[in-house]
Design an enzyme around this catalytic site. Sequence first.
Site, short mmCIF file in Angstrom:
data_model
loop_
_atom_site.label_atom_id
_atom_site.label_comp_id
_atom_site.label_asym_id
_atom_site.label_seq_id
_atom_site.Cartn_x
_atom_site.Cartn_y
_atom_site.Cartn_z
N ASP A 146 -10.25 3.17 1.59
CA ASP A 146 -10.50 2.53 2.88
C ASP A 146 -11.23 3.47 3.85
O ASP A 146 -12.12 3.06 4.59
CB ASP A 146 -9.18 2.08 3.52
CG ASP A 146 -8.61 0.84 2.86
OD1 ASP A 146 -9.39 0.03 2.32
OD2 ASP A 146 -7.38 0.68 2.88
N LYS A 169 0.82 -1.23 0.00
CA LYS A 169 0.00 0.00 0.00
C LYS A 169 0.85 1.28 0.00
O LYS A 169 0.40 2.32 -0.47
CB LYS A 169 -0.96 0.00 1.19
CG LYS A 169 -2.08 -1.01 1.04
CD LYS A 169 -3.13 -0.86 2.14
CE LYS A 169 -4.30 -1.80 1.89
NZ LYS A 169 -5.43 -1.53 2.78
#
Length: 273
Positions: free
Chosen positions: A102, A65
């Site tokens: 997210d 990420k």
Amino acid sequence: MTIRACTIGYPLGHSLSRVIHTHWFAQYGIDGAYESHPIEPGSFEHEAARLAASYNGFSVTLPYKEKIIPFCMTLDSVAASIGAVNMVAVGRDGAMRGHNTDAYGFAENLRRNAPDLALRDSPALVLGAGGASRAVLHALKTGGVPDLVIANRSRDRADALAAHFGCRAVDWHDAVAAMRETRLLVNTTSLGMQGQPPLDLSLDALPPSATVCDIVYKPLMTPLLCAARDRGLATVTGIGMLLHQAVPAFEAWTGIRPAVDAALETLVLGQAS
Ligand code: ATR
């Protein structure tokens, strides 16, 4: 034209993202293919540079990420603030654009499943200081939480996030005391996940109006959520965050904003358990 998408990460287990996006491809009559694309850490640089040639977009999971960021031509403001990319959209020009969905997934899960919770009036306590915590803190901070507190086993990680997001850190063993003022408790640690020990904190200090949210979704009702339910507190499970973070991804890749409905939730829960 076939829409090609995947998840990159390592190791990659059974992909729930594949279940979600494949379901939407069928639901919206899109000619799409979603695959798992494990990339061994040693070949990440080489492989990352080639992804744009193979895919319209992809999801990014551990441990990439942060590592994918230098390969992105642009980052959206949320990804830049969180310092992590969980979704990449490849433009017609072949450039990779990094996004973080997210935080949106977490906020939307709360909005749908705790509709009476007003973040602007809700002091919140976040447990954990890993990558997931960053997305949750961003969502709560931008949602207007008046007093945002973070507790983590390693105090230095809590301090770093508190400085970054403008919130307050407390020692792990002071988490229970901090609950007295808390209207929203969020677990972002891995505790309570299948195969991990439970999160063993007494919830007695939480006010009766508090909501407890876990981002762990396997099991759906974690020991923390069971304890909260037993006390009569409102609970929000973690599956909604997974489902809702996929919505802007699918939209970026296909132009269609998909629905999170009961059929999808049942399908994914069936595969998650
Ligand atoms: P992610 O990126 O998925 O959030 P992570 O970076 O590994 O994962 O973070 C896991 C979180 O769970 C951390 O906050 C970790 O605490 P530390 O920062 O002290 O490692 C927390 N955690 C894991 N096991 C724990 C335990 N036994 N007790 C308390 N916290 C724990």
